[in-house]
Design an enzyme around this catalytic site. Structure first.
Site, PDB file in Angstrom:
ATOM      1  N   GLY A  50       0.764  -1.234   0.000  1.00  0.00           N
ATOM      2  CA  GLY A  50       0.000   0.000   0.000  1.00  0.00           C
ATOM      3  C   GLY A  50       0.798   1.290   0.000  1.00  0.00           C
ATOM      4  O   GLY A  50       0.275   2.326   0.395  1.00  0.00           O
ATOM      5  N   THR A  92       7.271   3.971   3.723  1.00  0.00           N
ATOM      6  CA  THR A  92       6.425   4.989   4.350  1.00  0.00           C
ATOM      7  C   THR A  92       7.279   6.042   5.040  1.00  0.00           C
ATOM      8  O   THR A  92       7.058   7.239   4.900  1.00  0.00           O
ATOM      9  CB  THR A  92       5.475   4.322   5.372  1.00  0.00           C
ATOM     10  N   ALA A 284       4.502   8.783  11.258  1.00  0.00           N
ATOM     11  CA  ALA A 284       4.427   7.365  10.894  1.00  0.00           C
ATOM     12  C   ALA A 284       5.803   6.736  10.688  1.00  0.00           C
ATOM     13  O   ALA A 284       6.774   7.419  10.377  1.00  0.00           O
ATOM     14  CB  ALA A 284       3.607   7.201   9.621  1.00  0.00           C
ATOM     15  N   LYS A 285       5.842   5.427  10.855  1.00  0.00           N
ATOM     16  CA  LYS A 285       7.033   4.656  10.500  1.00  0.00           C
ATOM     17  C   LYS A 285       6.598   3.297   9.969  1.00  0.00           C
ATOM     18  O   LYS A 285       5.425   2.932  10.081  1.00  0.00           O
ATOM     19  CB  LYS A 285       7.967   4.516  11.693  1.00  0.00           C
ATOM     20  N   VAL A 287       6.102  -0.796   9.394  1.00  0.00           N
ATOM     21  CA  VAL A 287       5.755  -1.893  10.295  1.00  0.00           C
ATOM     22  C   VAL A 287       5.995  -3.280   9.691  1.00  0.00           C
ATOM     23  O   VAL A 287       5.857  -4.286  10.387  1.00  0.00           O
ATOM     24  CB  VAL A 287       4.275  -1.821  10.745  1.00  0.00           C
ATOM     25  N   GLU A 289       8.443  -5.249   8.827  1.00  0.00           N
ATOM     26  CA  GLU A 289       9.352  -6.195   9.463  1.00  0.00           C
ATOM     27  C   GLU A 289       9.131  -6.290  10.971  1.00  0.00           C
ATOM     28  O   GLU A 289       9.119  -7.389  11.516  1.00  0.00           O
ATOM     29  CB  GLU A 289      10.783  -5.826   9.086  1.00  0.00           C
TER      30      GLU A 289
END
Lengths: 337, 165, 444
Positions: A50, A92, A284-285, A287, A289
């Site tokens: 996404g 992202t 945001a960061k 996710v 992994e």
């Protein structure tokens, strides 16, 4: 009854992006047509997780237009700038900021032009829902498309460039001391397993994944990463093993290399944790992994909780558990029912 | 040695030249250009090539084309009617059941067969019905949710006199 | 740091966002659900040939001679190529260019490509590939960590079998050991894993009228592909265009070169569009995997439940090519402590060449393996101390103001405590309890 239940947790941290001096750069171009529809040229590959949607939402938010006015052209050396790879849970976090920068730059150009057109101070104007508005009254003054068209008549492109560098310095070669990564992802999972002490078979019966997304830009997509990641983690822990004999693969077919099916995966419970990270887009960061890593450790710890035996080798096949139980029995260390 | 076969695909009789050793999947993809059915393993393990053969879901990589001749074949391309996506297709999109998309057509065909026979399945029944379809991205949860939502939507449609398949 | 992170979260959600935090539908999802999306293997262009790769069937050998004449005579065959036909460096590799697009003097793993065929259809290509004769002389394969570490073993590459050695040093290990009330020591072994992207690797290439080599491929990074393809094929970069096709799963596999160079070479040589699609077996055998690792960890904690030291060695089997292995294994070393405050550290990592399949990037990138070890150690320490595994983690986890294993100071984006707290809340809300140790009942 040969089934024993156990609970286990696994935690992890994960350096987001490349880290230790590897170039970690995102870049994007954004262009508005005279009807206000906008194209983002983003080099980041969407693999279905996404990132195109993230790029769309970030651009829409920053620019003040609707997502359905945005089209993303992605990942083509002939038409998009270099955004770095979609890997390292970085798309992202890194490309999101590059796109945000591009959108902010374009918004400023729109507002500069609108200020001239409307003879109204720029600081009194904002873009909302595709319209340049007066902040105080909320009154819609002119559509962004009209402003974009005016830019063209003034010798300017209604376009902007955004760039973001996430590269860190390398760690010390002797001690590895240093700021290895710009930031880290964080996650903890809780696993519940059933161990069949007669066959050694382990079933994952419950999985709760608390994963720090910083800020979930698209919660369903974040859940998709969490659920998919945990499933890959489950495959790693219990089923999947590429077996080589003398360097030659014996698991050269999906009949032998076992990937989890819908019957092997419990309903994964997503607990999205949001500790905003000021370096990411809107906090945001990544996710992808972080959501994958804790599953096998949580299962290993849950097995110990169930049967008091520590498995130190993966994958946790029925044979491995069965023989570990037999060995514990021989040593007189297995707690019989 | 190639031969001419008539396949009834998605309600139309289509002719294809193929060898008797060729799979239904290869004929659909290479001769009839129906590439919605995917080739994920070609060994009946992944389910990406699932189609309906006389109404039953089969992995088309394992069906030889002579065995499919003169029988009804339904592929993913037939599910949307006049451009309107089937409820399963729409719900897969809405619930987040689609990521890379490679397993999606086969997954939808398995779910389609399930809902036709069992309009009100439990989650366990849904999981069982799609257990031959490997998905590497989603962890299945959102696919199960999508099938459940589609079942509900189809039930409501038929309750309103609409045409649920 | 005493702040409850959930308060921040609540404030954050109230931020006046229009589109952040909304479930905007993915633009590509409907087309995929309709079966209309064309992946590379679904694409057909006029005049298209089909490519086929002949893979090595032995892990370590010297190539004496390759006979291609019989293969070239198969009807419908347009090209049978070996390394001699490659106009460029024939090399690629993400850390160092240690892999050959087509094997030259040596075969280093069964994932090495030896020859290529392009033909009118897949059957002809397959038949031709089966008629290529490769004359080899077997070498002793290096298959284990011990073999790779043996300085007297045959060298897979000229520089020796230990490609990289990294070291993490922090604090005073002896002091850490002295301060420990409990110490846990274990050897962990993790295995090789395949990404199994549902779409097997594939590429479609053609030379356009302006002389640009266009390559459509399910890739995770077209620019780096171009950086590798151009020199390997002896082309200037502006004559190579890489377009990301819809990708049926990557998970790190397609971060590396897959079909790009091979399909590009076939298109260059035949001047026809060429499509190359792997079988599932090829996908399982070729390209990168997840590194198997051997990890020896000794970890200590004080009587009051604080981590005191980590003393560890990590050996990673990167196979015949480094790919991203050097970074994967370095990352494993940096992350070996887990998300905890560990004051005294010695960790050594070794990136080892073997004649097994090349390992590279895969979702989790070294931390997947490290976490198996550090989380098992954490539970055993907690057990020895009679502490709940959750409380033990909460007590030792990184928080703003504390430093990671590399001395990096944690700041506001440090979320481990919040994730642990979330699991703790989840467990207490449902009265879930660990079976052991008994002390775990103090959780809620």
């Amino acid at each position: 009854m040969a089934i024993r239940k156990g609970l286990g947790i696994g935690s992890m941290y994960y350096g987001i992006g490349y880290g230790f001096s590897r170039a970690d750069i995102g870049s994007a171009e954004i262009e508005m047509a005279e009807d206000g529809t906008t194209t983002v040229y983003s080099g980041a590959c969407d693999m279905g997780q996404g990132v195109m949607t993230v790029v769309t939402q970030v651009a829409a938010e920053e620019l003040g237009i609707e997502p359905d006015q945005i089209r993303v052209v992605a990942a083509d050396t002939g038409s998009t700038p270099d955004a770095g790879p979609t890997s390292g849970s970085r798309a992202t976090f890194v490309q999101g900021v590059a796109v945000q920068n591009a959108a902010a730059e374009l918004r400023e150009q729109i507002l500069d032009m609108a200020s001239r057109m409307l003879e109204c101070p720029k600081e009194n104007l904002a873009v909302r829902r595709g319209q340049v508005c007066e902040i105080e009254s909320g009154h819609e003054m002119v559509s962004v498309g009209k402003v974009a068209h005016q830019l063209h008549f003034h010798g300017r492109r209604a376009a902007a460039w955004g760039w973001h560098d996430n590269t860190t310095a390398d760690v010390d070669p002797e001690t590895s001391q240093g700021d290895a990564y710009a930031t880290y992802g964080w996650a903890t999972q809780l696993a519940e397993v059933e161990v069949d002490t007669e066959t050694g078979r382990v079933r994952l019966t419950k999985l709760v994944s608390a994963t720090d997304a910083g800020k979930a830009i698209n919660p369903v997509a974040v859940e998709g990463q969490i659920e998919g990641g945990a499933t890959m983690g489950l495959g790693y822990g219990l089923y999947e093993q590429h077996i080589l004999e003398g360097g030659i693969p014996r698991t050269n077919s999906l009949a032998f290399y076992l990937v989890p099916t819908a019957m092997d995966v419990p309903d994964i419970e997503c607990e999205i944790v949001e500790v905003p990270d000021p370096r990411g887009p809107f906090g945001a960061k990544g996710v992808a992994e972080p959501a994958t890593i804790p599953t096998t450790p949580a299962i290993l710890n849950a097995i110990h909780d169930a049967i008091g035996i520590r498995i130190t080798e993966t994958p946790i096949t029925p044979e491995r558990v069965f023989f570990a139980i037999q060995e514990a029995r021989i040593r007189g260390e297995f707690e019989e029912d | 040695m190639k031969q001419r076969y008539v396949l009834r695909v998605n309600g139309r009789d289509l002719e294809a030249e193929a060898g008797a050793h060729e799979s239904l999947l290869d004929v659909l993809r290479e001769r009839l250009r129906l590439t919605g059915s995917k080739k994920g393993c070609n060994e009946a393990e992944c389910g990406s090539c699932t189609v309906l053969l006389d109404g039953r879901p089969v992995v088309s990589c394992l069906v030889l084309v002579p065995d499919a001749a003169d029988r009804d074949v339904v592929t993913i391309e037939a599910l949307a009617e006049e451009g309107v996506p089937h409820p399963i297709q729409r719900q897969m999109v809405e619930q987040g059941g689609v990521q890379c998309g490679y397993c999606t057509p086969g997954m939808i065909m398995s779910a389609y067969a399930l809902l036709r026979d069992n309009p009100d399945p439990t989650d366990e029944e849904i999981r069982f019905a799609i257990s031959g379809n490997i998905c590497r991205c989603t962890g299945y949860g959102k696919i199960v949710k999508a099938v459940r939502a589609a079942a509900l939507e189809m039930k409501e449609q038929s309750g309103n006199g609409g045409a649920a398949s | 740091m005493s702040e409850d992170p959930s308060t921040e979260t609540a404030e954050e959600t109230q931020a006046p966002y229009h589109w952040i935090g909304k479930n905007v539908t993915k633009p590509d999802a409907l087309e995929k659900a309709l079966g209309a999306t064309e992946y590379v293997g679904d694409m057909v262009v006029p005049g298209m040939l089909h490519g086929k790769i002949l893979w090595a069937d032995t892990p370590h050998a010297v190539i004496k001679r390759i006979e291609t004449e019989e293969a070239a005579r198969v009807p419908g065959v347009h090209a049978v190529l070996t390394s001699k036909d490659v106009p460029g460096s024939n090399r690629f590799g993400l850390a160092v260019p240690d892999q050959c697009a087509l094997a030259e003097e040596k075969v280093r793993s069964v994932g090495d490509a030896v020859a290529l065929v392009a033909a009118e259809d897949e059957e002809a290509a397959e038949e031709a590939a089966s008629k290529i004769k490769v004359h080899i002389e077997h070498l002793r394969p290096i298959l284990t960590y011990a073999d790779a570490l043996d300085p007297d073993a045959p060298k897979i590459h000229e520089g020796g079998n230990v490609f990289q050695h990294t070291t993490v040093r922090k604090g005073d290990l002896d002091k850490g050991v002295r301060e420990s009330a409990v110490i846990v020591e274990n050897a962990y072994h993790t295995h090789r894993m395949d990404h199994v992207p549902m779409e097997p690797e594939a590429g479609l290439a053609y030379v356009d009228p302006s002389g640009v080599l266009n390559i459509l491929v399910g890739t995770q990074y077209p620019y780096r592909d171009r950086r590798q393809i151009a020199p390997a094929l002896g082309l200037p970069m502006n004559k190579v265009r890489v377009i990301q096709a819809p990708i049926g799963g990557g998970f790190g596999r397609k971060d590396d070169i897959t079909a790009e160079i091979h399909v590009g070479l076939l298109a260059l040589k035949t001047r026809r569009p060429v499509r190359l699609v792997y079988t599932r077996e090829e996908s399982l055998v070729a390209n990168t995997k997840r590194h198997p690792m051997a990890m020896n960890f000794r970890t200590g904690a004080s009587a009051d439940g604080r981590l005191t030291f980590l003393d560890g060695d990590i050996y990673g089997d990167t196979g015949a090519g480094v790919s991203l292995g050097a970074y994967v294994i370095k990352k494993a070393g940096i992350h070996a402590t887990g998300p905890y405050d560990v004051p005294n550290i010695r960790v050594d990592t070794y990136t080892l060449y073997t004649n097994n399949l090349t390992s590279g990037a895969m979702r989790g990138f070294g931390v997947m393996q490290a976490a198996v070890a550090h989380e098992s150690q954490m539970d055993q320490l907690a057990h020895k101390l009679g502490m709940s595994p959750l409380e033990f983690r909460l007590k030792n986890c990184l928080k703003p103001g504390l430093a990671s294993s590399t001395g990096q100071l944690m700041n506001e984006g440090c979320g481990i405590e919040a994730t642990l707290q979330r699991i703790k809340d989840y467990m207490s809300a449902r009265e879930l309890r660990f079976n052991r140790p008994e002390a775990a009942s103090s959780d809620s």
